[in-house]
Design a protein around this motif. Sequence first.
Motif, short mmCIF file in Angstrom:
data_model
loop_
_atom_site.label_atom_id
_atom_site.label_comp_id
_atom_site.label_asym_id
_atom_site.label_seq_id
_atom_site.Cartn_x
_atom_site.Cartn_y
_atom_site.Cartn_z
N ILE A 65 0.67 -1.12 0.31
CA ILE A 65 -0.02 -0.14 0.11
C ILE A 65 0.75 1.07 0.09
O ILE A 65 0.50 2.12 -0.69
CB ILE A 65 -0.97 -0.19 1.25
N TYR A 66 1.97 1.30 1.11
CA TYR A 66 2.80 2.48 0.84
C TYR A 66 3.77 2.58 -0.34
O TYR A 66 4.06 3.67 -0.67
CB TYR A 66 3.40 2.46 2.37
N ALA A 70 3.66 5.78 -2.62
CA ALA A 70 5.02 6.61 -2.95
C ALA A 70 5.07 6.79 -4.34
O ALA A 70 5.42 7.80 -4.99
CB ALA A 70 6.18 5.69 -2.41
N ARG A 71 4.50 5.84 -5.35
CA ARG A 71 4.73 5.88 -6.60
C ARG A 71 3.64 7.06 -7.04
O ARG A 71 4.10 7.70 -8.04
CB ARG A 71 4.31 4.62 -7.14
N ASP A 87 9.72 5.78 2.71
CA ASP A 87 10.43 5.20 4.12
C ASP A 87 9.36 4.22 4.85
O ASP A 87 9.85 2.99 5.34
CB ASP A 87 10.74 6.32 4.98
N LYS A 88 8.25 4.27 4.73
CA LYS A 88 7.33 3.51 5.45
C LYS A 88 7.20 2.25 4.80
O LYS A 88 7.21 0.96 5.53
CB LYS A 88 5.91 4.19 5.55
N ALA A 89 7.24 2.21 3.50
CA ALA A 89 7.34 0.96 2.79
C ALA A 89 8.68 0.18 3.02
O ALA A 89 8.53 -1.14 3.10
CB ALA A 89 7.13 1.07 1.16
N LYS A 90 9.57 0.78 2.89
CA LYS A 90 10.82 0.20 3.35
C LYS A 90 10.93 -0.57 4.81
O LYS A 90 11.26 -1.53 4.81
CB LYS A 90 12.03 1.27 3.19
#
Length: 142
Positions: A65-66, A70-71, A87-90
């Motif tokens: 989702i994050y 981001a994209r 950063d959250k996705a990472k």
Amino acid sequence: MDNHSYNFPSDCTPLTNSKSARKPAASTVVNMGNAGNCPPKDYLVWSLCNTLYINFCCLGFMALIYSIKARDQKTQGNLQMAQECSDKAKWYNILAAGWNMLIPLLAVVLLVLLLIHLSTSQGSFDFFGEDGFQHFMKLFSW
């Protein structure tokens, strides 16, 4: 060859008629914006792999989702929000990958410990003997 000595065709006209009207060539500067500032990564492939693995607490799905957010923010030009979502996705991907590696690692450790216990003289039993299953069940009884 000079403009004055050259005979131009009728459909072409020179830009200047005299030498004095010419200006010296100048350099052209193109502003590329923040050339050193790269757009943030979206970690979409990593998130997709973690999502397909179906891990603890759907951390891979949260990372996906994050990554998509981001994209989207990156394509809209909002690089600050894209960096936050990236950063959250990472971190969700790191947590999901940690859980994905922890469970099989714990299973291997438990299997090794069980085999070590069974190989000792006190814990050994004959798997194919008469009392093999009873000895195995004694390991788990209180």
